[in-house]
Design an enzyme around this catalytic site. Sequence first.
Site, PDB file in Angstrom:
ATOM      1  N   HIS A   1      44.422 -14.826 -14.003  1.00  8.68           N
ATOM      2  CA  HIS A   1      44.332 -14.340 -12.622  1.00  8.68           C
ATOM      3  C   HIS A   1      44.476 -15.580 -11.746  1.00  8.68           C
ATOM      4  CE1 HIS A   1      41.593 -11.562 -14.816  1.00  8.68           C
ATOM      5  NE2 HIS A   1      41.946 -10.641 -13.951  1.00  8.68           N
TER       6      HIS A   1
ATOM      7  N   ASP B   1      41.324 -17.589 -11.454  1.00  6.84           N
ATOM      8  CA  ASP B   1      40.820 -18.251 -12.671  1.00  6.84           C
ATOM      9  C   ASP B   1      41.216 -19.719 -12.660  1.00  6.84           C
ATOM     10  OD1 ASP B   1      40.257 -15.678 -13.558  1.00  6.84           O
ATOM     11  OD2 ASP B   1      42.030 -15.577 -14.853  1.00  6.84           O
TER      12      ASP B   1
HETATM   13  C1  XLS Z   1      38.775  -5.665 -16.701  1.00  3.19           C
HETATM   14  C2  XLS Z   1      40.134  -5.937 -17.091  1.00  3.19           C
HETATM   15  C3  XLS Z   1      40.708  -7.259 -16.579  1.00  3.19           C
HETATM   16  C4  XLS Z   1      42.208  -7.227 -16.674  1.00  3.19           C
HETATM   17  C5  XLS Z   1      42.889  -8.241 -15.809  1.00  3.19           C
HETATM   18  O1  XLS Z   1      38.120  -4.794 -17.240  1.00  3.19           O
HETATM   19  O2  XLS Z   1      40.239  -5.853 -18.470  1.00  3.19           O
HETATM   20  O3  XLS Z   1      40.155  -8.317 -17.272  1.00  3.19           O
HETATM   21  O4  XLS Z   1      42.633  -7.382 -17.976  1.00  3.19           O
HETATM   22  O5  XLS Z   1      42.563  -8.121 -14.476  1.00  3.19           O
END
Ligand code: XLS
Length: 438
Positions: free
Chosen positions: A101, A104
């Site tokens: 993301h 991140d």
């Molecule tokens: C949350 C999601 C997130 C996605 C990416 O539950 O799994 O981590 O994979 O935003």
Amino acid sequence: MSNFFSNIPQVTYEGKDSKNPFAFKFYDAEKVIMGKKMKEHLPFAMAWWHNLCAAGTDMFGRDTADKSFGAEKGTMEHAKAKVDAGFEFMQKLGIEYFCFHDVDLVPEAEDIKETNKRLDEITDYMLEKMKETGIKCLWGTANMFSNPRFMSGAGSTCSADVFCFAAAQTKKALELTVKLGGKGYVFWGGREGYETLLNTDVKFEQENIARLMKMAVAYGRSIGFKGDFYIEPKPKEPMKHQYDFDSATAIGFLKQHGLDKDFKINIEANHATLAGHTFEHELRISAINGMLGSIDANQGDYLLGWDTDEFPTDVYTATYCMLEVLRAGGLTGGFNFDAKNRRSSNTVEDMFHAFIMAMDTYALGLINAAKIIEDGRLDAFIKEKYQSFESEIGQKILNDQTSLEELAAHAEKLGSTKEPKSGRQEYLNSIINAILFG
Ligand code: XLS
Ligand code: NI
Ligand code: NI
């Protein structure tokens, strides 16, 4: 090359009898199965957020793991240390992809222009590392759920200004994904949903989400993004009702809005079970619609009703997953471990144990699925189960060359008929066990 993990050796395949905790027992990257190397069947990816950011904080307690990597958190020095640590980690395990993301990667600033500057700087640095190591980007995404401005959604927000921030973050995250050569771009709609209809215009919100996605496609293609967009369905958490409930719902939404040519589905195992489905059900529904894109390879806990994001250890599930993937001819995306260590597994060693276990689980899944296909009994059973459609009347049905009147006349001629063939579920389960453990 940094050495945050100097006490961990390079992880290699040693076979199932190895007692070395830092060796693969089943994942043998170069081994060929059904004409393809294991590493090609299983393009594994590291999730930036879990592995380099999350440090064990939960609702009841603070961090238990140290993810500072020798730098002060919240600084660009720390952002760079995470890049160093991440690439060293992936190299030690032979992982060829990562997912991220936007937030991140860098500490988010008050002003979006400053955040974007930081993102430019860090992705320059990441690109250098990618060139050095050959490690690639599987997919990027924008975190449009953590910042308080997204409390009422991103694409589904009630605020036109917030919608612009969602657009700005999507635009930037797409640029970063293109810059890093990402194969895919994910929309996980964590806040795209609602708590109560008393304050929600569902139609308005869903149409706006589609608008945001259409603009993302238009912009992405205009800057040279050739990969797939993905919706990652999840039924709930954080919202009570999330619009992308499951694969079938997301596919319907994509078709309704003419987005189905540009989008596929990113299926997360833990989200499937939250939706009351098996993981393999979600994979199958996506695959038969030509939308099996990528996988978030984690697992949930059947006793807990939320996204526990555990590293996958269930070999049956991995086997059924790989059966779907092999039958679909592979993924265009990859296997992202959207998983985190348990809070009490808080050391560097635990980070490695988790990935070794998870990669071995999927290697076993692949080996088993190939055996099931090569064995052939399951496929033969299914073919035979539907054999009556090879009859004259069956063919007429399949070719859309009949009518209710003709079929009713056929039924009347039969008067009464036997029930269909037995589904033989228990027999098939025993075949699976014999193949897995024989
Ligand atoms: C949350 C999601 C997130 C996605 C990416 O539950 O799994 O981590 O994979 O935003
Ligand atoms: Ni996920
Ligand atoms: Ni999730």
